[in-house]
Design a protein around this motif. Structure first.
Motif, PDB file in Angstrom:
ATOM      1  N   UNK A 463      -2.084   3.742   0.740  1.00 16.80           N
ATOM      2  CA  UNK A 463      -2.882   3.066   1.778  1.00 16.80           C
ATOM      3  C   UNK A 463      -2.093   2.941   3.067  1.00 16.80           C
ATOM      4  N   UNK A 464      -2.822   2.661   4.101  1.00 22.09           N
ATOM      5  CA  UNK A 464      -2.220   2.357   5.392  1.00 22.09           C
ATOM      6  C   UNK A 464      -1.949   0.856   5.410  1.00 22.09           C
ATOM      7  N   UNK A 465      -0.691   0.436   5.526  1.00 22.43           N
ATOM      8  CA  UNK A 465      -0.400  -0.998   5.456  1.00 22.43           C
ATOM      9  C   UNK A 465      -1.095  -1.796   6.562  1.00 22.43           C
ATOM     10  N   UNK A 495       3.342   3.647  11.936  1.00 22.21           N
ATOM     11  CA  UNK A 495       3.627   3.083  10.600  1.00 22.21           C
ATOM     12  C   UNK A 495       3.681   4.218   9.581  1.00 22.21           C
ATOM     13  N   UNK A 496       4.130   3.868   8.397  1.00 25.76           N
ATOM     14  CA  UNK A 496       4.136   4.847   7.294  1.00 25.76           C
ATOM     15  C   UNK A 496       3.223   4.307   6.195  1.00 25.76           C
ATOM     16  N   UNK A 497       2.666   5.204   5.423  1.00 30.67           N
ATOM     17  CA  UNK A 497       1.784   4.771   4.331  1.00 30.67           C
ATOM     18  C   UNK A 497       2.624   4.191   3.181  1.00 30.67           C
ATOM     19  N   UNK A 498       1.963   3.396   2.347  1.00 30.48           N
ATOM     20  CA  UNK A 498       2.647   2.873   1.147  1.00 30.48           C
ATOM     21  C   UNK A 498       1.761   3.154  -0.069  1.00 30.48           C
ATOM     22  N   UNK A 499       2.453   3.329  -1.210  1.00 29.37           N
ATOM     23  CA  UNK A 499       1.678   3.572  -2.438  1.00 29.37           C
ATOM     24  C   UNK A 499       1.777   2.306  -3.281  1.00 29.37           C
ATOM     25  N   UNK A 608       8.331   3.628   1.510  1.00 34.02           N
ATOM     26  CA  UNK A 608       7.275   4.330   2.245  1.00 34.02           C
ATOM     27  C   UNK A 608       6.833   5.549   1.434  1.00 34.02           C
ATOM     28  N   UNK A 609       5.541   5.898   1.554  1.00 34.80           N
ATOM     29  CA  UNK A 609       5.006   7.009   0.752  1.00 34.80           C
ATOM     30  C   UNK A 609       4.754   8.254   1.587  1.00 34.80           C
ATOM     31  N   UNK A 610       5.011   8.173   2.881  1.00 39.18           N
ATOM     32  CA  UNK A 610       4.768   9.358   3.714  1.00 39.18           C
ATOM     33  C   UNK A 610       4.037   8.986   4.983  1.00 39.18           C
ATOM     34  N   UNK A 611       3.716  10.001   5.761  1.00 44.06           N
ATOM     35  CA  UNK A 611       3.030   9.706   7.028  1.00 44.06           C
ATOM     36  C   UNK A 611       1.664   9.082   6.766  1.00 44.06           C
ATOM     37  N   UNK A 612       1.288   8.265   7.667  1.00 41.35           N
ATOM     38  CA  UNK A 612       0.088   7.475   7.456  1.00 41.35           C
ATOM     39  C   UNK A 612      -1.175   8.323   7.512  1.00 41.35           C
ATOM     40  N   UNK A 613      -1.114   9.475   8.158  1.00 39.93           N
ATOM     41  CA  UNK A 613      -2.307  10.322   8.253  1.00 39.93           C
ATOM     42  C   UNK A 613      -2.796  10.715   6.868  1.00 39.93           C
ATOM     43  N   UNK A 614      -1.832  10.881   5.940  1.00 36.23           N
ATOM     44  CA  UNK A 614      -2.196  11.287   4.586  1.00 36.23           C
ATOM     45  C   UNK A 614      -2.818  10.140   3.801  1.00 36.23           C
ATOM     46  N   UNK A 615      -2.601   8.918   4.293  1.00 36.69           N
ATOM     47  CA  UNK A 615      -3.082   7.771   3.543  1.00 36.69           C
ATOM     48  C   UNK A 615      -4.580   7.582   3.727  1.00 36.69           C
TER      49      UNK A 615
END
Ligand code: ADP
Length: 759
Positions: A463-465, A495-499, A608-615
């Motif tokens: 998700x996007x935090x 921001x970065x995405x989180x899982x 962080x799980x990666x760039x937020x675009x992927x979230x």
């Protein structure tokens, strides 16, 4: 005849007659000597073969002696002993042959060239038999020829072996024997030469004739010397055997000493010996390692310098061990003292060294540090086990209570949330909002309790935090504002995405915001911000409150710790939040009063799980999903719950969004209701409680999945009994959405949206 010549001739005869008797007597003496030596067990074989030789010789000489004695008696006018000589006669040659052969074997044995016993015995018997046959057939000339030729050969031959073996400690005895056998061989050679040419002249032949003439005496002397030589060799052998046995014993003792020393050095335990005064004499490798000193440093020290026992000293214990009737080893606890003075737990046994000249004692020390640490660890483990068992029991109770509370609370939360939005405003709306807030608070408390007692099967998604923070802040803002507190969200550009499991992280944020709002007086501020720290996303909640007293900083994360008045919180918020952070491979830490104007700052750090675009984007506030329309028919929802109030609340929610609603009070009722309806006309969403009288949600889903798999995918579980349903793994296996009671409108909206639209 001239009287003088007569006298000489008489003497000559006497000498000739007495000779064999002397020789016989000396052979008998030797037999006696060898019989006496028989008990010399180490040289028994040597003694036996020589005894055989002398016995045979004595037998052959008996014949000559009887003949001579008979002559003496006869010349004195007596009857003579011819009859006895005639009886012994046939044994003469076997005895002669046996003598020569036994002397040969005996000399070889003395030289260490012993033939195998069986060969030796067979050879001796065979030779005796040959002699007997010769005697029987009266073939004296053949016998004389054999004896004359064989005797020098045998004696010179064995002399070679004897001389070659005469080295080292055996030199003297064997050289003597070698000389004697050579002498004997020489005598035998003289006899042979004399026999071959009895009438030859010349000085050498004259000498040989003389030797031959006095052969009886030569034989007697050679025989005696041979006997003595053999006795010397046998005694010497016996003496060497004694020395060898002694050396062997010394070697064995030294070997066992080395072995013992190796064992002592290899022992893991410290082994220390001390004298009667308690001074250390010897310490093994184990002691050196255990006490952390060089081996030399221990020697000479008192034993009390390494073992501290407040009551009896080691010496007292040693004496006590000695007088104790039973010999069981007693282990004493004490403190060990290392070279640097450090003390550590040990146990030791003590014993006495029974050495009359140098009495002393020995201690065997075992380090208990590891054992005690393991014991403590085990106690801790057992304590934790007992605690977890207790928690399991509490969990069951809490789960049961929560189940009972969740249904009415679901109704209060759901109804008040819907009413707030439709209320006209003013006092009614404020009152409804307060009801909703307090119901929500109760909901959070129940969630914390449940999170504390259960192992949560989290449902993670990327998700996007920002969405999570904004949504949580917007749901908490009304309550904060009602207290006169400003709640803001500070979102960075990048921001970065989180899982994460979104509802669990939301639970953490709600707890932190709730605590902050409690701590801040009216007019204060609470700020939630996101910070990117390399590969981690930090969700920060800070407030303008007084912070946490220093003495309590270490305590706030402990379960059941609270400073709030009774009824305002069970003291589980931070401890549960800490656990959720750890479950997500993250951390939750407190920065108390990090700068002026900030009271407490709690930082939830997540990987962080990666760039937020992927979230996947998480709507801040989803509009409640509209019903799908197929074949001109408005989509239906089937509500299965045994609580009419819960069904009513949900029904109201769905109807308001335009859905058609069907209701059932149990799984069985729902199956009956669905059976006449084709899949294409069946409800688009089925909300199903798990625990119901009759057929529960699990069985309902199982049957539907078997009979109508298309419908099974439309099920959303709404459960108040989270512990059992989640831990059974059934929900995870079903792949269905799950909403926990008491639910919010947004949670239902999200589950319906995922089920119907797949997102
Ligand atoms: P509860 O909220 O039920 O008391 P928590 O574990 O959430 O349990 O909090 C434990 C205690 O920590 C609170 O009672 C409070 O004393 C302290 N605390 C937590 N957050 C703050 C804060 N932001 N400022 C001051 N004290 C706080």
């Amino acid at each position: 005849m001239h009287p003088q010549v007569q006298a000489v001739s008489g003497l000559f005869k006497a000498v000739l007659v007495i000779g064999p008797v002397v020789e016989w007597a000396s052979a008998l003496l030797l037999v006696g000597a060898f019989v006496l030596m028989l008990p010399l067990s180490s040289q028994r074989r040597l003694v036996v073969v020589w005894l055989t030789a002398w016995a045979a010789q004595a037998l052959s000489l008996t014949y000559s002696a009887f003949e001579s004695i008979g002559q003496i008696i006869h010349s004195a006018g007596g009857p003579g002993l011819g009859i006895w000589a005639a009886i012994i006669g046939p044994f003469y040659w076997p005895a002669r042959f046996l003598f020569i052969a036994a002397v040969g074997f005996g000399c070889l044995a003395a030289a260490g060239r012993r033939a195998p016993v069986r060969v030796e015995r067979i050879a001796l018997v065979a030779i005796a038999v040959v002699g007997l046959l010769i005697g029987i057939f009266d073939a004296d000339y053949l016998a004389i020829a054999i004896e004359s030729i064989v005797t020098p050969l045998v004696f010179f031959g064995v002399a070679q072996f004897i001389f070659s073996a005469a080295v080292g400690p055996r030199f003297r005895g064997l050289t003597f024997l070698g000389v004697v056998t050579t002498l004997y061989g020489t005598l035998a050679t003289c006899y042979l030469i004399d026999q071959l040419s009895p009438r030859s002249t010349g000085s050498l032949m004259t000498l040989i004739h003389l030797v031959r003439f006095s052969s009886v005496y030569g034989d007697a002397i050679a025989l005696a010397l041979l006997g003595v030589g053999v006795i010397v060799v046998i005694v010497q052998e016996a003496f060497l055997d004694v020395i060898e046995a002694h050396e062997k014993r010394i070697r064995a003792v030294a070997e066992s000493e080395f072995r013992l020393n190796d064992i002592i050095q290899a022992a893991q335990e410290a082994i220390i010996t001390f004298d009667a005064g308690g001074q250390i004499e010897l310490a093994n490798e184990g002691a050196v390692l255990l006490l952390g000193v060089g081996p030399g440093a221990l020697v000479g020290q008192p034993i009390s310098a390494v073992i501290d026992r407040p009551t009896e000293s080691v010496l007292d214990l040693m004496h006590e061990a000695e007088v104790r009737a039973n010999r069981d080893l007693i282990t004493y606890p004490a403190s060990g003292i290392r070279g640097d003075g450090e003390r550590f737990p040990i146990e030791f046994t003590v014993g006495r060294l029974r050495n009359a000249e140098k009495p002393g004692g020995v201690v065997v020390i075992r380090d208990l540090t590891l054992q005690q640490a393991m014991l403590a660890e085990r106690e801790e483990f057992e304590r934790k086990m007992a605690e977890s068992e207790k928690m399991l029991a509490i969990g069951r109770v809490v789960s049961g209570v929560a189940h009972e509370l969740n249904n009415p609370l679901a109704v209060v939360v759901g109804e008040s949330e819907q009413l707030v939005e439709s209320a006209p405003g003013g006092e009614v709306r404020t009152g409804l909002r307060t009801i909703h807030e307090q119901a929500n608070r109760a909901r959070h408390i129940i969630r914390d309790l449940l999170a504390f007692v259960r192992h949560r099967d989290d449902q993670r998604e990327e998700i996007n935090p920002v969405h999570l923070v904004e949504r949580t802040v917007s749901t908490q803002r009304p309550a904060a504002e009602a207290r006169g507190i400003t709640l803001t969200a500070d979102i960075p550009d990048r921001v970065l995405a989180i899982r994460v499991d979104p509802s669990a992280i939301e639970q953490v944020l709600v707890n932190l915001i709730d605590n902050a709002c409690e701590a801040v007086p009216a007019g204060g501020a609470v700020r939630v911000c996101i910070r990117i720290a390399r590969d981690r996303v930090e969700l920060i909640v800070e407030d303008s409150g007084p912070g946490i007293p220093e003495s309590l900083v270490g305590k706030v994360f402990e379960p059941f710790y609270t400073t709030k008045e009774t009824g305002r919180g069970p003291g589980l918020g931070l401890s549960v939040s800490f656990g959720i952070a750890e479950q997500h491979d993250g951390s939750l830490r407190l920065e108390n009063r990090p700068q002026s104007g900030i009271g407490a700052r709690f930082i939830l750090s997540l990987p962080a799980a990666g760039p937020v675009a992927a979230a996947a984007s998480m709507a801040t506030r989803r509009p409640f999903p509209s019903p799908p329309i197929s074949n001109g028919k408005v989509g239906e929802v089937l509500l299965i719950d045994d609580e009419p109030a819960v069904r009513a609340t949900l029904a109201k929610l769905f109807r308001r969004a335009g859905w058609e609603v069907l209701e059932a009070a149990s799984g069985r009722e729902a199956i009956d209701l669905l059976s006449p309806i084709a899949d294409s006309d069946a409800p688009a969403v089925i909300l199903c409680d798990l625990k119901m009288p009759g057929m529960g949600g699990e069985e309902f889903h199982r049957q539907i999945a078997r009979q109508r798999p298309a419908l099974a995918k439309r099920v959303i579980f709404v459960t108040g009994d989270v512990v059992e349903s989640l831990s059974s793994g059934f929900i995870a296996a079903s792949g269905c959405q799950v909403v926990e009671k008491p639910f919010t409108v947004a949670e239902i909206a999200r589950a319906v949206s995922v089920t119907v639209n797949g997102r």
